[in-house]
Enzyme design. Sequence first.
Site, PDB file in Angstrom:
ATOM      1  N   ASP A   7      26.394 -11.941 -25.775  1.00 52.94           N
ATOM      2  CA  ASP A   7      25.526 -10.825 -26.145  1.00 52.94           C
ATOM      3  C   ASP A   7      26.048 -10.336 -27.496  1.00 52.94           C
ATOM      4  O   ASP A   7      27.049  -9.626 -27.564  1.00 52.94           O
ATOM      5  CB  ASP A   7      25.596  -9.718 -25.091  1.00 52.94           C
ATOM      6  CG  ASP A   7      24.740  -8.519 -25.446  1.00 52.94           C
ATOM      7  OD1 ASP A   7      23.715  -8.690 -26.133  1.00 52.94           O
ATOM      8  OD2 ASP A   7      25.105  -7.395 -25.045  1.00 52.94           O
ATOM      9  N   GLU A  65      22.029 -14.501 -26.898  1.00 55.04           N
ATOM     10  CA  GLU A  65      20.819 -13.678 -26.884  1.00 55.04           C
ATOM     11  C   GLU A  65      20.331 -13.554 -28.311  1.00 55.04           C
ATOM     12  O   GLU A  65      21.122 -13.325 -29.234  1.00 55.04           O
ATOM     13  CB  GLU A  65      21.092 -12.292 -26.302  1.00 55.04           C
ATOM     14  CG  GLU A  65      19.838 -11.452 -26.233  1.00 55.04           C
ATOM     15  CD  GLU A  65      20.021 -10.136 -25.494  1.00 55.04           C
ATOM     16  OE1 GLU A  65      19.053  -9.373 -25.453  1.00 55.04           O
ATOM     17  OE2 GLU A  65      21.123  -9.881 -24.971  1.00 55.04           O
ATOM     18  N   ASP A 138      27.607  -4.741 -21.869  1.00 56.87           N
ATOM     19  CA  ASP A 138      27.562  -5.896 -22.760  1.00 56.87           C
ATOM     20  C   ASP A 138      28.054  -7.162 -22.045  1.00 56.87           C
ATOM     21  O   ASP A 138      27.535  -8.256 -22.282  1.00 56.87           O
ATOM     22  CB  ASP A 138      28.414  -5.643 -24.008  1.00 56.87           C
ATOM     23  CG  ASP A 138      28.015  -4.361 -24.703  1.00 56.87           C
ATOM     24  OD1 ASP A 138      27.104  -4.410 -25.548  1.00 56.87           O
ATOM     25  OD2 ASP A 138      28.600  -3.311 -24.376  1.00 56.87           O
TER      26      ASP A 138
END
Length: 161
Positions: A7, A65, A138
């Site tokens: 992430d 991501e 996260d």
Amino acid sequence: MRILGIDPGYNIIGYGVIETEGCKVVDYGVITTPKNMKISERLSTIDKAITELMDTFKPSQVAFEELFFNTNTTTAIPVAEARGVLIVGAKKFTDNLYEYTPLQIKQALTGNGRSEKKQVQFMVKSILGLSEVPKPDDAADALAVALCHMQTNNILSDNSM
């Protein structure tokens, strides 16, 4: 197969490592850089951290991501720079790099691309058989990215970088 989910960020970067056999968590956490550090130092810290993650866990595939900016566009450039460092760092260890949009991740985990963060976190906890939702958010998001890749890599053939 071992998958590292990322992430991206430049203040906090989530990571999650899963083993596909048995669908289990190997590790998860965050890479942080202090706000008072110059961006060049932060990027160097991120480079060292991704190298350490790749060395330690030896993932065969890495899923990122994709960046999404809705209202806070002031952080777009530093986050994109950090994501670039992460991608290049991972590329030194494997050619198997993939990326997924937030919508694809939500769809893969909940069946609804518009689901709330809490629903995704619940599914991460459930799929991985964890007693609680991984913290910080996260790290949970990074595990969601890894799970998305695990669940869709045979279906989606165009997510390779």
